[in-house]
Design an enzyme around this catalytic site. Structure first.
Site, PDB file in Angstrom:
ATOM      1  N   LYS A 263     -12.955 -40.410  24.235  1.00 14.76           N
ATOM      2  CA  LYS A 263     -13.509 -40.807  25.527  1.00 14.76           C
ATOM      3  C   LYS A 263     -13.101 -42.244  25.849  1.00 14.76           C
ATOM      4  O   LYS A 263     -12.836 -43.031  24.940  1.00 14.76           O
ATOM      5  CB  LYS A 263     -15.044 -40.755  25.456  1.00 14.76           C
ATOM      6  CG  LYS A 263     -15.639 -39.363  25.407  1.00 14.76           C
ATOM      7  CD  LYS A 263     -17.156 -39.446  25.366  1.00 14.76           C
ATOM      8  CE  LYS A 263     -17.790 -38.062  25.303  1.00 14.76           C
ATOM      9  NZ  LYS A 263     -17.584 -37.266  26.539  1.00 14.76           N
ATOM     10  N   ARG A 337     -20.306 -26.969  22.888  1.00 16.99           N
ATOM     11  CA  ARG A 337     -20.254 -25.510  22.903  1.00 16.99           C
ATOM     12  C   ARG A 337     -19.817 -24.951  21.548  1.00 16.99           C
ATOM     13  O   ARG A 337     -20.176 -23.841  21.182  1.00 16.99           O
ATOM     14  CB  ARG A 337     -19.335 -25.052  24.054  1.00 16.99           C
ATOM     15  CG  ARG A 337     -17.911 -25.533  23.930  1.00 16.99           C
ATOM     16  CD  ARG A 337     -17.151 -25.457  25.250  1.00 16.99           C
ATOM     17  NE  ARG A 337     -17.471 -26.575  26.147  1.00 16.99           N
ATOM     18  CZ  ARG A 337     -16.948 -26.735  27.354  1.00 16.99           C
ATOM     19  NH1 ARG A 337     -16.094 -25.853  27.836  1.00 16.99           N
ATOM     20  NH2 ARG A 337     -17.289 -27.763  28.107  1.00 16.99           N
TER      21      ARG A 337
END
Ligand code: BES
Ligand code: MN
Ligand code: ZN
Length: 508
Positions: A263, A337
Site C-alpha cells: 500500500k 477474503r
C-alpha cells in the site's frame, strides 16, 4: 463507569445530588411545576435554548436545582437517534471537566430508545484511550444515573444497553491498540481471558493446527509475517445442545501493509484497524456474557498480519483453500477474503442456522457508503431483513448491496478455480462474490465495515461498530429477546444478569 436506572420525574431530578444534570429537551417538552421545568421553559421562551439535536445550554447553580451544573440538551423530535446525539453532545461538553457523577433525565414516553441513548451515548462520548500513554488522563465519569418515568418498565432495555455499551467499548479498545500490541497472539489471549471470565468455550489454534486442518488460503496470507497466525474459536452455549448456532466470523488482520502488492504509506497506520471485524466478534461475546440469551453462538476469528517479506506470498501464487478450491493471488492486498474463505468453510462443521462475516474488506465500500452505513450482502432474504432491522434499531445501520452472478465474471482465471481480485469496478460486490463461493451450504450474510469500523482525521479511533447491530440481531433471534419478564424468563429479562462464569441456559 457505573450505570444506575432510577424512577425520577422533573421534580425528582431537581433534587438529585450529582455534579451534572443533563435534561434532554425534545420539541414537545412537557413542563411541570418544578425548578427544572421553569429553567427549560424560560430558556425556550427566550430562544436561548433551541430544541434541535446538538444544541446545548448550560446553567450554573440554578435556583432550586441540587446539581451545580445543568445542561439542557435539545433533542429534536425525541427519536432514538436525536436523543443519542443530544446525549453525545452533552457528555462531550463535560468530558474535560472533573465531573464524576452525572444524571440524565430521559423524556417520558421515549421508552427503550431513550434509555439506550442515555447509556450508549454517555459511554461513547466519555471513552478515552489511555493504554499506551505515559501520563494518562483517564475518564473522570464514575457514575451515571439514568432517570426515567418508570424504572421497572425500562429495566430490560437498560440491562441490554449497558451490555451493548460494554461490548462496544471492548471492541473499541481492542481496535485502538497499536499493531505491535494487538498482535494475533494478543487477540488469542484476549479471547481466552474473556472465555475464562464468562464461562464460554474457547480454542486458540496456531500455525501447526491450522496447517493440519488444511487452511491453505489463510496460511498463504500469514507467511510473510514474523508474528504467528491464530485461529480463534469461541462458543457461547445458551441455547441447549440441539440448537443450531449462529456463527460470527471476524476478519482479524492486525496490520495490513498490502504485502508484496504494498500500500502507499499515507495513512497506512490506519491499517491497524483491519482487525475491526475480529474486535466486533469479541465485543459481541463480551455483551452476550452479560445478557446470557437462550441462543448458541460460535465466534470464528482468523487473525494474522499481512506483511511483505522474503517468505511472503506473491502475485501469481496459487493457494489451496480448505474447501478444496484453488485461488490465484493476483493482488496480495486482497488478503481479507483469503483468510475469511477458510473460516467460512470451517463454519460448515457447526451446521449453523446462519453465518455472518464481519470484515473491513474493501476501500470500494468506503467509496460507496462512506462512514454512515456498513455494506450488507446476503444470500438469504430473512437474514438480510433481520440484519437491516437490527441495524436500524441499534442506530448502527447497514445498507444492502447486490450479489448478481455477473459481478463474479472478473474472478475467472486460466490458472486456478478463482482469482482473488477482478478489475476496480464494483470492488465491494466483487469481494462479496468471492466469499459467496465458500458459503453455499448455509444462509450467509457479509458485513463490509471498511467505512464504519473506525474514524480517521482528528477523531481517529475505532467506533466499536457493528457490535450494536450484531447484539441487536442476536437478541432478536433468541427466545429471551421476545420473552417478557416472568417466572421462567431468562436472567436478562429479569434485569439481573449473572456474570459469574456460568454457562447460561445450557439445559433450558
Ligand atoms: N483492509 C483493506 C480494505 C480497506 C482499505 C479498508 C481502505 C479501509 C480502508 C483490504 O485488505 C484491501 O486492501 N482491499 C483492497 C482490495 C483490492 C486490492 C481489490 C482495496 O480495497 O483496495
Ligand atoms: Mn489489504
Ligand atoms: Zn485488509
Amino acid at each position: 463507569m457505573d450505570f444506575e436506572l432510577k424512577t425520577l420525574d422533573l421534580a425528582g431530578a431537581a433534587a438529585e445530588k450529582c455534579d451534572v444534570l443533563v435534561v434532554l429537551v425534545p420539541e414537545n417538552f412537557q413542563a411541570g411545576k418544578d425548578p427544572v421545568s421553569a429553567l427549560v421553559s424560560a430558556a425556550l421562551a427566550a430562544k436561548d435554548l433551541e430544541p434541535k439535536p446538538g444544541k446545548l445550554l448550560q446553567a450554573y447553580r440554578a435556583q432550586g436545582i441540587a446539581a451545580p451544573r445543568v445542561i439542557l440538551a435539545g433533542a429534536g423530535d425525541g427519536s432514538g437517534k436525536r436523543l443519542h446525539s443530544a446525549v453525545q453532545a452533552a457528555v462531550a461538553s463535560v468530558k474535560s471537566s472533573p465531573a464524576r457523577r452525572l444524571a440524565i433525565l430521559v423524556p417520558p414516553g421515549s421508552g427503550a430508545d431513550g434509555v439506550r441513548a442515555a447509556v450508549c451515548g454517555t459511554a461513547e462520548s466519555s471513552y478515552v484511550y489511555i493504554t499506551t500513554k505515559s501520563k494518562p488522563e483517564a475518564r473522570e465519569l464514575k457514575k451515571v444515573v439514568v432517570c426515567v418515568a418508570d424504572a421497572a418498565t425500562d429495566r430490560e432495555a437498560f440491562v441490554r444497553a449497558r451490555a451493548a455499551a460494554a461490548g462496544i467499548e471492548f471492541a473499541r479498545e481492542l481496535g485502538n491498540l497499536p499493531p505491535n500490541y494487538a498482535t494475533p497472539t494478543r487477540l488469542g489471549e484476549e479471547a481466552t481471558k474473556l472465555a475464562k471470565a464468562h464461562g464460554f468455550g474457547v480454542e486458540v489454534l496456531g500455525p501447526k493446527e491450522v496447517a493440519r486442518i488444511g487452511m491453505g488460503s489463510f496460511m498463504g496470507v500469514a507467511k510473510g509475517s514474523a508474528e504467528p497466525l491464530r485461529f480463534i474459536i469461541l462458543r457461547y452455549e445458551g441455547g441447549g445442545k440441539g440448537q443450531a448456532p449462529i456463527v460470527l466470523v471476524g476478519k482479524g488482520i492486525t496490520f495490513d501493509t498490502g504485502g508484496i502488492s504494498i500500500k502507499p504509506s499515507a495513512e497506512m497506520d490506519e491499517m491497524k484497524f483491519d482487525m475491526g471485524g475480529a474486535a466486533s466478534v469479541l465485543g459481541t461475546f463480551r455483551a452476550l456474557a452479560e445478557l446470557k440469551p437462550r441462543l448458541n453462538v460460535v465466534g470464528l476469528i482468523p487473525t494474522c498480519e499481512n506483511m511483505p517479506d522474503g517468505s511472503a506470498y506473491k502475485p501469481g501464487d496459487i493457494l489451496t483453500s480448505l474447501s478444496g478450491q484453488t485461488i490465484e493471488v493476483l493482488n496480495t492486498d486482497a488478503e481479507g477474503r483469503l483468510i475469511l474463505c477458510d473460516a467460512l468453510t470451517y463454519a460448515e462443521r457447526f451446521k449453523p442456522r446462519a453465518v455472518i462475516d464481519i470484515a473491513t474488506l474493501t476501500g470500494a465500500c468506503v467509496v460507496a457508503l462512506g462512514g454512515v452505513r456498513s455494506g450488507l450482502f446476503a444470500s438469504d432474504e430473512d437474514l438480510a431483513q433481520q440484519l437491516q432491522q437490527a441495524g436500524e434499531d441499534a442506530l448502527d445501520p447497514c445498507w444492502r448491496l447486490p450479489l448478481d452472478e455477473e459481478y463474479a465474471e472478473g474472478l475467472k482465471t486460466n490458472f486456478a478455480d478463482v482469482a482473488n481480485v477482478a478489475g476496480r469496478a464494483g470492488g465491494a460486490v466483487v469481494a462479496a462474490k468471492f466469499l459467496h463461493r465458500f458459503t453455499q451450504n448455509y444462509p450467509w450474510a457479509h458485513l463490509d465495515i471498511a467505512g464504519t469500523a473506525w474514524k480517521g482525521g482528528n477523531n481517529k479511533g475505532s467506533t466499536g461498530r457493528p457490535v450494536g447491530l450484531l447484539l441487536e440481531y442476536l437478541l432478536a433471534q433468541s427466545a429471551t429477546g421476545a420473552r417478557p419478564a416472568g417466572k421462567d424468563a431468562a436472567p436478562a429479562a429479569k434485569g439481573k444478569p449473572s456474570t459469574k462464569g456460568k454457562k447460561g441456559h445450557a439445559a433450558a
